[in-house]
Design an enzyme around this catalytic site. Structure first.
Site, PDB file in Angstrom:
ATOM      1  CB  SER A 111      -7.891   3.658   2.890  1.00 32.84           C
ATOM      2  OG  SER A 111      -7.079   3.070   3.884  1.00 32.84           O
ATOM      3  CB  SER A 139      -8.310   0.880   5.726  1.00 29.22           C
ATOM      4  OG  SER A 139      -9.038   2.080   5.609  1.00 29.22           O
ATOM      5  CE  LYS A 167      -3.763   2.063   2.759  1.00 31.33           C
ATOM      6  NZ  LYS A 167      -4.606   1.890   3.966  1.00 31.33           N
TER       7      LYS A 167
HETATM    8  N1  LIG Z   1      -7.996   3.960   7.282  1.00 33.65           N
HETATM    9  C1  LIG Z   1      -9.156   3.455   7.655  1.00 33.65           C
HETATM   10  O1  LIG Z   1      -9.214   2.382   8.226  1.00 33.65           O
HETATM   11  C2  LIG Z   1     -10.379   4.263   7.404  1.00 33.65           C
HETATM   12  C3  LIG Z   1     -11.561   3.366   7.244  1.00 33.65           C
HETATM   13  C4  LIG Z   1     -12.867   4.051   6.997  1.00 33.65           C
HETATM   14  N2  LIG Z   1     -12.710   5.114   6.111  1.00 33.65           N
HETATM   15  C5  LIG Z   1     -13.536   4.623   8.219  1.00 33.65           C
HETATM   16  O2  LIG Z   1     -13.971   5.732   8.145  1.00 33.65           O
HETATM   17  O3  LIG Z   1     -13.683   3.988   9.225  1.00 33.65           O
END
Ligand SMILES: NC(=O)CC[C@H](N)C(=O)O
Length: 420
Positions: free
Chosen positions: A112, A136, A35
């Protein structure tokens, strides 16, 4: 898969920010992608934006180094929601990957760690690294039909991983099988250079566990947000398959409804996120995804006193939850309440994809998402298995046991429509 194919198919799916030519590492083990929030030495860490978080990191993130040392081969870096703050997998700065399960309509890949899930689902690499602060890893895994494994905090070192919210961030694998994910977790786990304390994860022991007779809680439907009927049907069937294995299933009510963990997790992400990334946003906000900027700005006015209070409340909530969960080896739910929608239908002001996952970060529970089947429209759905604090072993054991009876068995998207 050749570098050329990876470039071509990866390009159509918009999975990679960069395909390594040549791949990185002296070993001949499984291939992995990283990532683009995680440092690979000499390669810019883009963080999903136009202005990189680090234009030329000097060293690999510790997890990347451990995989290379174990013979894994790095093949590229994958797209992420900008600065990892968002669950749909959208990205207005550098573009959103395509969910590989629909070549006709651009559907949300989940985020994400969107590119990591897409690359694994499409067979562009064997495994990939993602990060999970509110869901994510699990969200894109479920949306793309792969396994995602989010360990509890402190098991997989986040050195060389750029922060979103330091008290919630975790690092873990996405893979096409539970065993592949478990082996990656074993390799990347263990004390970091600063000497953090958790021992190495034992994948073989977890995969060999006999789950018969284990007691498992399932969330009562009325404690969850509205679940799409097709997802609910797959979820019901999944529970039935686990019961057939000899697992004891108990419908249970958590100390608080999941929404009570969802909201403070979001608040902490924004408050800590602004502290970690406020300077970057102040400098580059103009060229950033405006929805991501909005999410961070929600944390701008959080005071240190409020943050301390929220963390104290969280510690109390964790203790309460641990007491409640003591008799159960795991807690089940669908990973996502809905199948992945067309990206044009996404409502950036809502986060239904995170409704079931955020509790895992807030309460620091290890958790996996395992494919549980396809809807009639051919879209994947995932089963979320959450474990007791620091009990990744039970999560992996149950994930492997379920995978074996899920009927999924390495199902892959038809990539012909993407030129695959
Ligand atoms: N980086 C993340 O885990 C964000 C996950 C997701 N966008 C949330 O709002 O929970």
């Amino acid at each position: 898969m050749s570098i050329d194919q990876r470039r071509r198919l990866g390009g159509r799916l918009h999975a990679f920010t960069q395909v390594f030519d040549p791949p990185l590492g002296a070993g001949s083990g499984p291939t992995f992608a990283v990532k683009d929030l995680i440092d690979v030495a000499g390669v810019p860490t883009g963080g999903g934006g136009l202005v990189p978080l680090d234009a030329a990191p000097a060293v690999h993130a510790l997890a990347v180094q451990r995989l290379l040392d174990a013979g894994y081969v790095a093949v590229g870096k994958t797209h992420t929601v900008e600065l990892a703050f968002g669950g749909w997998g959208t990205n207005r700065s550098v573009g959103a990957p395509c969910n590989p399960w629909d070549a006709a309509v651009h559907r949300a890949p989940g985020g994400s760690s969107s590119g990591s899930a897409v690359a694994v689902a499409a067979g562009l690499c064997d495994v990939a690294l993602g990060t999970d602060t509110g869901g994510s890893i699990r969200i894109p895994a479920a949306a793309c039909g792969v396994v995602g494994l989010k360990p509890g905090r402190g098991l997989a070192p986040t050195q060389g991983v750029h922060d979103l919210a330091p008290s919630l961030d975790t690092l873990g694998p996405l893979a096409r099988s539970v065993a592949d994910a478990a082996w990656v977790l074993e390799v990347i786990s263990g004390p970091d250079v600063a000497g953090a304390a958790r021992p190495r994860f034992d994948a073989a022991a977890a995969l060999a566990s006999d789950v018969r007779g284990w007691k498992i809680a399932v969330l009562a439907m009325e404690d969850m947000p509205a679940i799409d009927p097709q997802v609910a049907a797959l979820y019901g069937a999944a529970i039935g398959k686990l019961a057939d294995l000899g697992v004891e299933i108990e419908t249970a009510r958590t100390p608080r409804p999941f929404a009570d963990y969802f909201i403070p997790n979001g608040w902490l992400m924004a408050a800590e996120g602004w502290r970690a990334r406020g300077a970057h946003i102040a400098a580059n906000g103009e060229v950033m995804d405006r929805w991501v900027v909005k999410r961070f700005e929600a944390g701008r006015d959080a005071t240190d006193a409020q943050l301390a209070q929220a963390l104290a409340r969280r510690a109390a909530d964790q203790r309460e939850f641990q007491d409640w969960m003591a008799p159960y080896a795991a807690l089940l739910s669908p990973t996502l309440p809905i199948p992945p929608p067309p990206i044009d239908d996404v409502d950036e002001t809502a986060s239904p994809f995170s409704a079931m996952t955020r509790a895992g970060n807030y309460l620091d529970l290890p958790a996996a998402s395992v494919p549980m089947g396809l809807t009639d429209a051919g879209l994947p759905a995932g089963l979320q298995i959450m474990g007791r604090m620091a009990d990744e072993t039970s999560v992996v054991a149950l994930a492997a046991a379920f995978e074996a009876v899920s009927g999924w068995s390495g199902r892959r998207p038809d990539l012909a429509g993407f030129g695959g």
